[in-house]
Design a protein around this motif. Sequence first.
Motif: not given
Length: 306
Positions: A271-276, A235-238
Amino acid sequence: MELSRDYMTQEPYQILLIEDDSATAVMVDHCFGPSIVSPLAERLPVQITTVSNLTEAVDICQDREFAVVLLDLFLSELQGIDTLIKARTIFPDQSIIVYSQSEDEHLVIQAFQHGADGYLRLKNLDSYLLYYELLSVLERNIYRRKSENQRNLASQQKEYSALETLISSTTSVTARMFGSDTIKDSFPELFGELKQTYGELLELALDQRAFRVDHNLSERLRNLADRLGFMKASPRDIIEIHTTVLKEKNHNINVIKSQAYATEGRLIVLELMGYLASFYRKYYVSLNNLNISSRISPRFPPKDSS
């Protein structure tokens, strides 16, 4: 009164005059004419476009932008404050200076209560008064825009600070699992590519929202999440990618565009974090199940084939 540098331009300010009486229209146009010699006229070149009713005003505004609308409160189609109410409905964000022949003080109060930016009486109308009122409105617009920019900047800085605090306080999933550094530190060129991809997705999100087209954004975000997952991103990268892209896109843009980036950015980063997270659940649950299965001893020894 000194006009801000934002308005010091050689291009004339476009003024829309809504007036159905030809004599009054000529008088107003003459007040802005080239024969007028005054310091205000020199500093504030204007170009007048005249229409006779609000319907024509709507049509002409489809293709042109105007700095200020000059509106007669007593048109053939509407009378008094109803004219301004209708105009304000049509032009909710437009600066409107109204005028009339009425001596009714209550009408003046009503005009400002219903959103007029200025009020003039025809009997007192002259070039100096018109220019001064126009200059006052433009200066107030500058002040409002700067205030909005400052509020928006403060909001952005608060959001960036919150994200950066989250970055510094978050224990990296990848650091615990793999002992790896962030993508930005370990692979700066790869980080640049991911940042570009995320920036393109943010633009697609704005386009999708504004024009109601389908760019299959969710699938694109899922693909990006899979790519980040295989790179052992956290999550830190995102958050680093998201924050960097927002800072770059908010450079030298208007308030409305900046707010749009912030709003859509909040949606797609979640949304991106959810997919990750889904990627890691699927990948690591399967991996753990495989490791558990390999450690379970068989209940019965294998039969002797001899």
